[in-house]
Design a protein around this motif. Structure first.
Motif, PDB file in Angstrom:
ATOM      1  N   THR A  10       0.846  -1.192   0.000  1.00 53.04           N
ATOM      2  CA  THR A  10       0.000   0.000   0.000  1.00 53.04           C
ATOM      3  C   THR A  10       0.885   1.247   0.000  1.00 53.04           C
ATOM      4  N   THR A  11       0.499   2.239  -0.776  1.00 58.90           N
ATOM      5  CA  THR A  11       1.209   3.515  -0.821  1.00 58.90           C
ATOM      6  C   THR A  11       0.275   4.633  -0.353  1.00 58.90           C
ATOM      7  N   PHE A  12       0.890   5.748   0.136  1.00 55.69           N
ATOM      8  CA  PHE A  12       0.113   6.822   0.744  1.00 55.69           C
ATOM      9  C   PHE A  12       0.578   8.173   0.179  1.00 55.69           C
ATOM     10  N   ARG A  13      -0.360   9.148   0.228  1.00 56.43           N
ATOM     11  CA  ARG A  13       0.003  10.525  -0.140  1.00 56.43           C
ATOM     12  C   ARG A  13      -0.984  11.481   0.512  1.00 56.43           C
ATOM     13  N   ILE A  14      -0.435  12.528   1.139  1.00 56.82           N
ATOM     14  CA  ILE A  14      -1.276  13.561   1.748  1.00 56.82           C
ATOM     15  C   ILE A  14      -1.759  14.503   0.654  1.00 56.82           C
ATOM     16  N   GLY A  15      -3.014  14.868   0.704  1.00 59.93           N
ATOM     17  CA  GLY A  15      -3.620  15.733  -0.302  1.00 59.93           C
ATOM     18  C   GLY A  15      -4.980  15.198  -0.696  1.00 59.93           C
ATOM     19  N   ASP A  16      -5.615  15.884  -1.647  1.00 53.52           N
ATOM     20  CA  ASP A  16      -6.973  15.452  -2.015  1.00 53.52           C
ATOM     21  C   ASP A  16      -7.237  15.803  -3.471  1.00 53.52           C
ATOM     22  N   GLN A  17      -7.069  14.816  -4.348  1.00 55.47           N
ATOM     23  CA  GLN A  17      -7.385  14.982  -5.760  1.00 55.47           C
ATOM     24  C   GLN A  17      -8.174  13.762  -6.212  1.00 55.47           C
ATOM     25  N   GLN A  18      -9.307  14.009  -6.808  1.00 57.40           N
ATOM     26  CA  GLN A  18     -10.217  12.928  -7.146  1.00 57.40           C
ATOM     27  C   GLN A  18      -9.605  11.957  -8.157  1.00 57.40           C
ATOM     28  N   GLU A  19      -8.710  12.457  -9.014  1.00 52.67           N
ATOM     29  CA  GLU A  19      -8.120  11.571 -10.024  1.00 52.67           C
ATOM     30  C   GLU A  19      -7.197  10.529  -9.412  1.00 52.67           C
ATOM     31  N   TRP A  20      -6.856  10.672  -8.126  1.00 55.74           N
ATOM     32  CA  TRP A  20      -5.999   9.684  -7.460  1.00 55.74           C
ATOM     33  C   TRP A  20      -6.722   8.337  -7.283  1.00 55.74           C
ATOM     34  N   ALA A  21      -8.002   8.326  -7.531  1.00 55.69           N
ATOM     35  CA  ALA A  21      -8.752   7.065  -7.439  1.00 55.69           C
ATOM     36  C   ALA A  21      -8.612   6.223  -8.693  1.00 55.69           C
ATOM     37  N   ALA A  22      -8.080   6.786  -9.753  1.00 53.89           N
ATOM     38  CA  ALA A  22      -8.005   6.081 -11.031  1.00 53.89           C
ATOM     39  C   ALA A  22      -7.088   4.874 -10.948  1.00 53.89           C
ATOM     40  N   LYS A  23      -7.461   3.833 -11.652  1.00 51.71           N
ATOM     41  CA  LYS A  23      -6.698   2.587 -11.610  1.00 51.71           C
ATOM     42  C   LYS A  23      -5.333   2.736 -12.263  1.00 51.71           C
ATOM     43  N   ASP A  24      -5.254   3.500 -13.340  1.00 49.04           N
ATOM     44  CA  ASP A  24      -4.018   3.582 -14.120  1.00 49.04           C
ATOM     45  C   ASP A  24      -3.110   4.717 -13.679  1.00 49.04           C
ATOM     46  N   ILE A  54      -6.892  15.334   4.765  1.00 50.63           N
ATOM     47  CA  ILE A  54      -7.233  14.203   3.917  1.00 50.63           C
ATOM     48  C   ILE A  54      -5.954  13.634   3.300  1.00 50.63           C
ATOM     49  N   PHE A  55      -5.891  12.315   3.269  1.00 52.47           N
ATOM     50  CA  PHE A  55      -4.809  11.635   2.568  1.00 52.47           C
ATOM     51  C   PHE A  55      -5.408  10.445   1.818  1.00 52.47           C
ATOM     52  N   TRP A  56      -4.621   9.935   0.868  1.00 52.09           N
ATOM     53  CA  TRP A  56      -5.102   8.841   0.038  1.00 52.09           C
ATOM     54  C   TRP A  56      -4.192   7.626   0.228  1.00 52.09           C
ATOM     55  N   SER A  57      -4.787   6.451   0.022  1.00 47.99           N
ATOM     56  CA  SER A  57      -4.006   5.212  -0.022  1.00 47.99           C
ATOM     57  C   SER A  57      -4.399   4.441  -1.267  1.00 47.99           C
ATOM     58  N   ARG A  58      -3.445   3.705  -1.818  1.00 47.62           N
ATOM     59  CA  ARG A  58      -3.691   2.888  -3.010  1.00 47.62           C
ATOM     60  C   ARG A  58      -3.096   1.502  -2.767  1.00 47.62           C
ATOM     61  N   THR A  59      -3.890   0.461  -2.960  1.00 47.45           N
ATOM     62  CA  THR A  59      -3.463  -0.924  -2.742  1.00 47.45           C
ATOM     63  C   THR A  59      -3.791  -1.748  -3.971  1.00 47.45           C
ATOM     64  N   LYS A  60      -2.782  -2.375  -4.548  1.00 41.97           N
ATOM     65  CA  LYS A  60      -3.001  -3.226  -5.715  1.00 41.97           C
ATOM     66  C   LYS A  60      -3.443  -4.617  -5.272  1.00 41.97           C
ATOM     67  N   ILE A  61      -4.414  -5.171  -5.986  1.00 41.26           N
ATOM     68  CA  ILE A  61      -5.021  -6.457  -5.657  1.00 41.26           C
ATOM     69  C   ILE A  61      -5.065  -7.317  -6.909  1.00 41.26           C
ATOM     70  N   ASP A  62      -4.786  -8.611  -6.750  1.00 38.30           N
ATOM     71  CA  ASP A  62      -5.018  -9.574  -7.815  1.00 38.30           C
ATOM     72  C   ASP A  62      -6.190 -10.465  -7.424  1.00 38.30           C
TER      73      ASP A  62
END
Length: 559
Positions: free
Chosen positions: A30-44, A62-70
């Motif tokens: 999982t990776t993290f970043r502080i901030g708030d941009q809606q495009e951060w939800a995009a898969k690519d 607000i911060f975001w997290s992204r976790t890759k799943i198979d």
């Protein structure tokens, strides 16, 4: 017997060690970043420059997290996958860029009241769960615990299975906990009936704490908990673990007492307090450390018990080793509750052994008590005593009818008192003194000796076993010669301290044989010791010795 009990424990444990079904997903970092941009939800989105860890996010930003799943296999028809999360914070969750759920109000926690739950389950649309690579993006804020930035639990499975799994698990655990609650109440009442049985009290409290621990741990499907309140739950769990970690080794110390056990329990308590307070905010580490300390100390006590061939010690030792096997086989939470359950069952087994021994001892005491009552009557109504007494009575009636009547009244009084106390285990000290005085009246007529009685410091509220002072009095009459003036004096002194009561019985007379320094233990002394053991077990002491004025008997009863 030990092996049969161990086999029963294995039958309880083996179903818990079964293998779960193969997972349907594989999780990457999982990776993290502080901030708030809606495009951060995009898969690519390219996130290679995002941080792998965030230690602190201040002011509820607000911060975001992204976790890759198979996804390893596609779901079956009409059975969508679900996603279960345990996350500190309020958040929105996206699957491949599509919003699939919301838990609270991220970024608005300072203005709005707490909303959402710590443990949540979301349904994933079936068309988004094809086999292959996917991405979970979360838009979060963590206003209450800005230093807890992580996803603590993430699981993907069939949605219905995720919903029912914990309900079924909690149902079993509630039944499991209820059994220990019933055991706690039952043994508490047993302790109230016999307040000297401290192992029963310790077992009762341990069962109650284990009940509370189980209910607190599995409360998540019963009560909705906001993440801001979770620390309170963890503090309660840690406190309950401290109590259990202290009581279990204390129980084993009482069951298998070893040299200087109080000192070692004190040291162990100090170690637990250090772990509890120093590492208090690292809840998982604190609990794990206390469990390890509990196991090591209990294992050492069990080894000592096995070396001393104490009943039940081998079973405790094998169970502790079984707990290690379970700890390496299943998850920590499951091994914790399974291990504690097995240890408490061991404690129950040891209590059952203790209760059985007490029951047998009680049955033996009934037989002993009956034998002692018969011994008391036989000792005072023996043929030569009656023959000598009746011979003396005939003489007094012929010489002085009035004194003969008094003699008969004294004899009747002693027999009446003996009839009153023959079925008693303890009688008032005043009644025992009255019996002694009645016997002196009889012996004064029989031997025509001036017997006198004196007592000092007598507490009328005290009770003693029947006939023990009467027996000492008989020994004093039998083994003594009168002093000048044809007199023999007896004196009873009572003293009480914080830890014992003491009866000192003095005989002022000339001994029958001056060369004898001690008296052989006869029927009388054996009767006294048996009576004291019946009433006070081993908490008494009897000393009998010659002194310059005659003889001294001391009975100490410890409280």
């Amino acid at each position: 017997m030990c092996w049969r009990v161990l086999f029963g424990l294995l039958l309880v444990v083996l179903p818990l060690v079964s293998f779960s079904q193969s997972p349907v997903f594989k999780e990457y970092g999982t990776t993290f970043r502080i901030g708030d941009q809606q495009e951060w939800a995009a898969k690519d989105l390219k996130d290679q420059h995002w941080q792998k860890d965030l230690e602190f996010v201040p002011n509820g930003q607000i911060f975001w997290s992204r976790t890759k799943i198979d996804i390893l296999k596609a779901p079956e028809s009409f059975q969508p996958y679900g996603l279960r999360l345990e996350v500190y914070g309020e958040y929105e969750i996206f699957w491949d860029g599509v919003l699939i759920g919301k838990n609270g109000n991220p970024g608005q926690e300072a203005e709005l009241p707490p909303e959402g739950e710590l443990w949540t389950t979301f349904s994933i649309p079936t068309h988004l769960t094809h086999k292959g690579e996917h991405l979970i993006a979360m838009r979060l804020s963590n206003y209450y615990f800005p230093d807890h930035v992580d996803i603590y639990d993430l699981k993907i499975d069939y949605y219905n299975d995720l919903l029912t799994e914990r309900l079924i698990q909690n149902s079993y655990m509630h039944v499991f906990a209820g059994a220990f609650l019933i055991a706690s109440i039952y043994f508490l009442f047993l302790f109230l009936g016999n307040k000297k049985e401290y192992p029963m009290l310790i077992f009762s409290i341990s069962c109650f704490l284990f009940f509370c621990l189980t209910m607190t741990h599995f409360v998540r499907t019963t009560l909705p908990i906001h993440y801001s309140l979770h620390v309170i739950r963890l503090q309660v769990i840690t406190s309950l673990m401290f109590g259990i970690s202290f009581l279990i080794p204390l129980y084993f110390s009482l069951q298998f007492p070893y040299p200087k056990w109080k000192m070692f329990v004190g040291i162990y308590t100090g170690v637990l307090l250090y772990i509890f307070f120093i590492e208090h905010h690292f809840f998982d580490l604190t609990i794990l450390t206390m469990v390890i300390c509990l196991w090591i100390f209990s294992f050492g006590i069990a080894v000592y018990g096995v070396c001393k061939k104490a009943k039940g010690a081998l079973l405790v030792l094998l169970t502790l080793l079984l707990c290690v096997f379970i700890g390496y086989t299943v998850s920590f939470n499951l091994s914790l509750f399974t291990g504690f359950g097995l240890i408490l069952l061991n404690m129950l087994y040891l209590l059952s052994i203790r209760i059985k021994e007490q029951r047998l001892a009680y049955e033996n005491s009934l037989v002993q008590s009956t034998r002692l009552r018969l011994e008391l009557l036989k000792k005072n109504i023996q043929p030569h005593f009656l023959m000598n007494t009746l011979t003396s009575l005939i003489d007094w009636i012929e010489e002085s009818p009035k004194k003969g009547v008094l003699f008969i009244e004294a004899l009747a009084k002693e027999f009446d008192l003996l009839n009153q106390i023959e079925n008693e285990t303890l009688i008032p000290i005043t009644q025992e003194i009255e019996l002694c005085k009645a016997h002196l009246d009889i012996m004064a007529y029989r031997k025509e000796v001036n017997y006198t009685w004196e007592d000092e410091g007598i507490d009328p509220g005290q009770k003693i076993p029947p006939g023990i002072l009467h027996t000492l009095l008989e020994n004093g009459i039998t083994h003594s010669m009168p002093l000048e003036g044809n007199r023999i004096q007896f004196k009873l002194i009572f003293e009480a301290t914080s830890d014992h009561k003491c009866y000192t019985f003095l005989t002022f007379a000339a001994p029958v044989r001056h060369e004898a320094n001690t008296r052989k233990e006869g029927t009388g002394l054996r009767y006294i010791k048996a009576r004291l053991t019946e009433s006070y077990h081993e908490q008494w002491e009897l000393n009998s010795e010659p002194v310059h004025h005659g003889w001294k008997n001391t009975i100490k009863i410890y409280v």
